[in-house]
Design an enzyme around this catalytic site. Structure first.
Site, PDB file in Angstrom:
ATOM      1  N   ASP A  82     -12.875 -72.293 -46.071  1.00 25.15           N
ATOM      2  CA  ASP A  82     -13.458 -71.453 -45.021  1.00 25.15           C
ATOM      3  C   ASP A  82     -14.961 -71.275 -45.317  1.00 25.15           C
ATOM      4  O   ASP A  82     -15.347 -71.097 -46.479  1.00 25.15           O
ATOM      5  CB  ASP A  82     -12.723 -70.103 -45.068  1.00 25.15           C
ATOM      6  CG  ASP A  82     -13.113 -69.159 -43.968  1.00 25.15           C
ATOM      7  OD1 ASP A  82     -13.433 -69.629 -42.863  1.00 25.15           O
ATOM      8  OD2 ASP A  82     -13.073 -67.936 -44.217  1.00 25.15           O
ATOM      9  N   HIS A  83     -15.787 -71.296 -44.285  1.00 25.73           N
ATOM     10  CA  HIS A  83     -17.234 -71.063 -44.443  1.00 25.73           C
ATOM     11  C   HIS A  83     -17.840 -71.825 -45.621  1.00 25.73           C
ATOM     12  O   HIS A  83     -18.475 -71.210 -46.496  1.00 25.73           O
ATOM     13  CB  HIS A  83     -17.541 -69.568 -44.607  1.00 25.73           C
ATOM     14  CG  HIS A  83     -17.309 -68.789 -43.357  1.00 25.73           C
ATOM     15  ND1 HIS A  83     -18.174 -68.812 -42.289  1.00 25.73           N
ATOM     16  CD2 HIS A  83     -16.288 -67.975 -42.992  1.00 25.73           C
ATOM     17  CE1 HIS A  83     -17.692 -68.039 -41.329  1.00 25.73           C
ATOM     18  NE2 HIS A  83     -16.540 -67.521 -41.714  1.00 25.73           N
ATOM     19  N   GLU A 134     -18.767 -73.839 -36.567  1.00 25.91           N
ATOM     20  CA  GLU A 134     -18.992 -72.584 -35.835  1.00 25.91           C
ATOM     21  C   GLU A 134     -20.271 -72.669 -35.007  1.00 25.91           C
ATOM     22  O   GLU A 134     -21.254 -73.253 -35.430  1.00 25.91           O
ATOM     23  CB  GLU A 134     -19.110 -71.438 -36.856  1.00 25.91           C
ATOM     24  CG  GLU A 134     -19.340 -70.071 -36.236  1.00 25.91           C
ATOM     25  CD  GLU A 134     -19.239 -68.962 -37.283  1.00 25.91           C
ATOM     26  OE1 GLU A 134     -18.277 -68.964 -38.079  1.00 25.91           O
ATOM     27  OE2 GLU A 134     -20.134 -68.103 -37.313  1.00 25.91           O
ATOM     28  N   HIS A 178     -16.826 -60.149 -39.123  1.00 25.02           N
ATOM     29  CA  HIS A 178     -16.061 -60.138 -40.370  1.00 25.02           C
ATOM     30  C   HIS A 178     -16.020 -58.725 -40.961  1.00 25.02           C
ATOM     31  O   HIS A 178     -16.969 -57.956 -40.791  1.00 25.02           O
ATOM     32  CB  HIS A 178     -16.709 -61.074 -41.394  1.00 25.02           C
ATOM     33  CG  HIS A 178     -16.644 -62.525 -41.016  1.00 25.02           C
ATOM     34  ND1 HIS A 178     -17.750 -63.262 -40.708  1.00 25.02           N
ATOM     35  CD2 HIS A 178     -15.590 -63.368 -40.882  1.00 25.02           C
ATOM     36  CE1 HIS A 178     -17.391 -64.518 -40.419  1.00 25.02           C
ATOM     37  NE2 HIS A 178     -16.078 -64.608 -40.506  1.00 25.02           N
ATOM     38  N   GLY A 179     -14.939 -58.399 -41.631  1.00 23.66           N
ATOM     39  CA  GLY A 179     -14.823 -57.098 -42.300  1.00 23.66           C
ATOM     40  C   GLY A 179     -14.220 -56.053 -41.387  1.00 23.66           C
ATOM     41  O   GLY A 179     -13.807 -56.357 -40.266  1.00 23.66           O
ATOM     42  N   HIS A 206     -12.623 -65.839 -35.771  1.00 21.36           N
ATOM     43  CA  HIS A 206     -12.871 -65.250 -37.093  1.00 21.36           C
ATOM     44  C   HIS A 206     -12.871 -63.729 -36.956  1.00 21.36           C
ATOM     45  O   HIS A 206     -12.904 -63.188 -35.855  1.00 21.36           O
ATOM     46  CB  HIS A 206     -14.233 -65.715 -37.619  1.00 21.36           C
ATOM     47  CG  HIS A 206     -14.219 -67.109 -38.178  1.00 21.36           C
ATOM     48  ND1 HIS A 206     -14.614 -67.405 -39.453  1.00 21.36           N
ATOM     49  CD2 HIS A 206     -13.829 -68.286 -37.636  1.00 21.36           C
ATOM     50  CE1 HIS A 206     -14.484 -68.706 -39.668  1.00 21.36           C
ATOM     51  NE2 HIS A 206     -14.019 -69.267 -38.576  1.00 21.36           N
ATOM     52  N   GLY A 208     -10.540 -61.432 -37.912  1.00 23.14           N
ATOM     53  CA  GLY A 208      -9.292 -60.922 -37.327  1.00 23.14           C
ATOM     54  C   GLY A 208      -8.953 -59.489 -37.715  1.00 23.14           C
ATOM     55  O   GLY A 208      -8.269 -58.787 -36.971  1.00 23.14           O
ATOM     56  N   THR A 209      -9.462 -59.032 -38.861  1.00 23.43           N
ATOM     57  CA  THR A 209      -9.134 -57.673 -39.308  1.00 23.43           C
ATOM     58  C   THR A 209      -9.648 -56.643 -38.305  1.00 23.43           C
ATOM     59  O   THR A 209     -10.835 -56.656 -37.960  1.00 23.43           O
ATOM     60  CB  THR A 209      -9.770 -57.403 -40.693  1.00 23.43           C
ATOM     61  OG1 THR A 209      -9.183 -58.316 -41.620  1.00 23.43           O
ATOM     62  CG2 THR A 209      -9.550 -55.963 -41.145  1.00 23.43           C
ATOM     63  N   THR A 231      -9.971 -59.542 -44.748  1.00 24.38           N
ATOM     64  CA  THR A 231     -10.103 -58.159 -45.238  1.00 24.38           C
ATOM     65  C   THR A 231      -8.779 -57.396 -45.198  1.00 24.38           C
ATOM     66  O   THR A 231      -8.451 -56.668 -46.143  1.00 24.38           O
ATOM     67  CB  THR A 231     -11.166 -57.418 -44.392  1.00 24.38           C
ATOM     68  OG1 THR A 231     -12.361 -58.200 -44.399  1.00 24.38           O
ATOM     69  CG2 THR A 231     -11.458 -56.047 -44.945  1.00 24.38           C
TER      70      THR A 231
HETATM   71  P1  13P Z   1     -11.804 -60.560 -41.639  1.00 22.68           P
HETATM   72  O1  13P Z   1     -12.190 -60.296 -43.065  1.00 22.68           O
HETATM   73  O2  13P Z   1     -12.489 -59.660 -40.685  1.00 22.68           O
HETATM   74  O3  13P Z   1     -10.327 -60.571 -41.455  1.00 22.68           O
HETATM   75  O4  13P Z   1     -12.355 -62.019 -41.269  1.00 22.68           O
HETATM   76  C1  13P Z   1     -11.757 -63.130 -41.843  1.00 22.68           C
HETATM   77  C2  13P Z   1     -12.511 -64.344 -41.513  1.00 22.68           C
HETATM   78  O5  13P Z   1     -12.921 -64.565 -40.391  1.00 22.68           O
HETATM   79  C3  13P Z   1     -12.736 -65.302 -42.594  1.00 22.68           C
HETATM   80  O6  13P Z   1     -13.549 -66.352 -42.189  1.00 22.68           O
END
Ligand code: 13P
Length: 279
Positions: A82-83, A134, A178-179, A206, A208-209, A231
């Site tokens: 990822d990333h 992305e 994110h986060g 991305h 999703g939290t 997260t």
């Molecule tokens: P979260 O930490 O918000 O769930 O994001 C995860 C993410 O997109 C990782 O690339």
């Protein structure tokens, strides 16, 4: 079942109008919790780790565990970088047997993003691996960098990008971050709808939290086929570990390890249910 590419999983998700959960992991317990959840739900998943997390969880230790867990699982699992921020890290992940990689060149000028992504697609082809990229800027941060200001993906540019690079999945920016979100996010489903109308490549969400269940359902109905969760799993693991340590005197490592697995699995099962369109 088997170690598979996410291209295979996203094709199935497309046919069944659901999304595949891509769950970030940082240690052995998180890998075990993710696989346990996937097997209990009889659902394929993607195990992933971001380059910025490798200082806590080195690739040379994580990668063999992730690949082996996928190979020995009762369900299909893809293992994904990822990333990815550097081409060296992308190559290392492929050499370790990851079946997909993301190069995040989204902060580069557009033509540089296209060219860097094309290089990764060419490299990944030699390994039979899939590629995610992305466009636009997802908010928040990954790790300890500065917060990014959200810039939504332009649908017309997205079409051009996918056609020129030949990627297998496109991460879109539609107000997601994110986060943990400081306030409930308001996702731009109008933009997602426009992207879906002209882009054939499977789409990735991305951050999703903190996204609500109805928002996940809307995103899936508009072509999101991979959803990243990080997260929420780290938080759930930490909560279960803390509860265990607060209540156990003396605390026992082996029970703590089980609590971490359970905390991860609990969060992942909750998300799989939604992504499968089951609840
Ligand atoms: P979260 O930490 O918000 O769930 O994001 C995860 C993410 O997109 C990782 O690339």
């Amino acid at each position: 079942m088997a170690l598979v590419t996410f291209k295979q999983l996203l094709a199935v998700a497309q046919n069944e109008n659901k999304a595949i959960g891509a769950f970030s992991v940082g240690n052995m317990e998180m890998i075990m919790g993710a696989v346990q959840a996937a097997e209990e739900m009889n659902t394929p998943i993607i195990l992933q780790i971001a380059e910025k997390r490798l200082k806590n969880s080195p690739l040379e230790l994580m990668a063999p565990m992730m690949v082996s867990a996928a190979k020995n699982s009762k369900v299909d699992i893809a293992v994904h970088l990822d990333h990815g921020l550097t081409i060296e890290c992308v190559k290392n992940a492929l050499d370790f047997g990851f079946t997909s990689v993301m190069l995040d060149a989204s902060l580069l000028p557009y033509e540089d993003n296209v060219n860097a992504t094309k290089d990764v697609v060419a490299m990944a082809q030699n390994y039979g691996a899939s590629v995610e990229a992305e466009l636009g800027v997802v908010g928040g941060n990954e790790g300890d960098t500065a917060e990014h200001i959200i810039a939504c993906t332009d649908p017309v540019v997205a079409k051009d990008f996918c056609e020129r690079t030949g990627i297998d999945a496109l991460a879109v920016a539609i107000g997601n971050a994110h986060g943990n979100y400081p306030v409930l996010p308001s996702l731009r489903f109008d933009i997602l709808e426009e992207i879906q109308a002209i882009v054939k490549t499977p789409l990735v969400l991305h951050g999703g939290t903190g996204i609500t269940d109805p928002m996940f359902r809307s995103a899936i109905s508009l072509g999101i086929r991979k959803i990243n969760i990080a997260t929420a799993s780290f938080d759930s693991l930490a909560k279960y570990a803390k509860e265990y340590c607060n209540n156990a005197e003396p605390a026992d490592y082996f029970k703590l390890s089980s609590a971490m697995i359970e905390g991860t699995a609990k969060n992942i099962k909750r998300h799989i249910e939604i992504f499968n369109n089951q609840v």
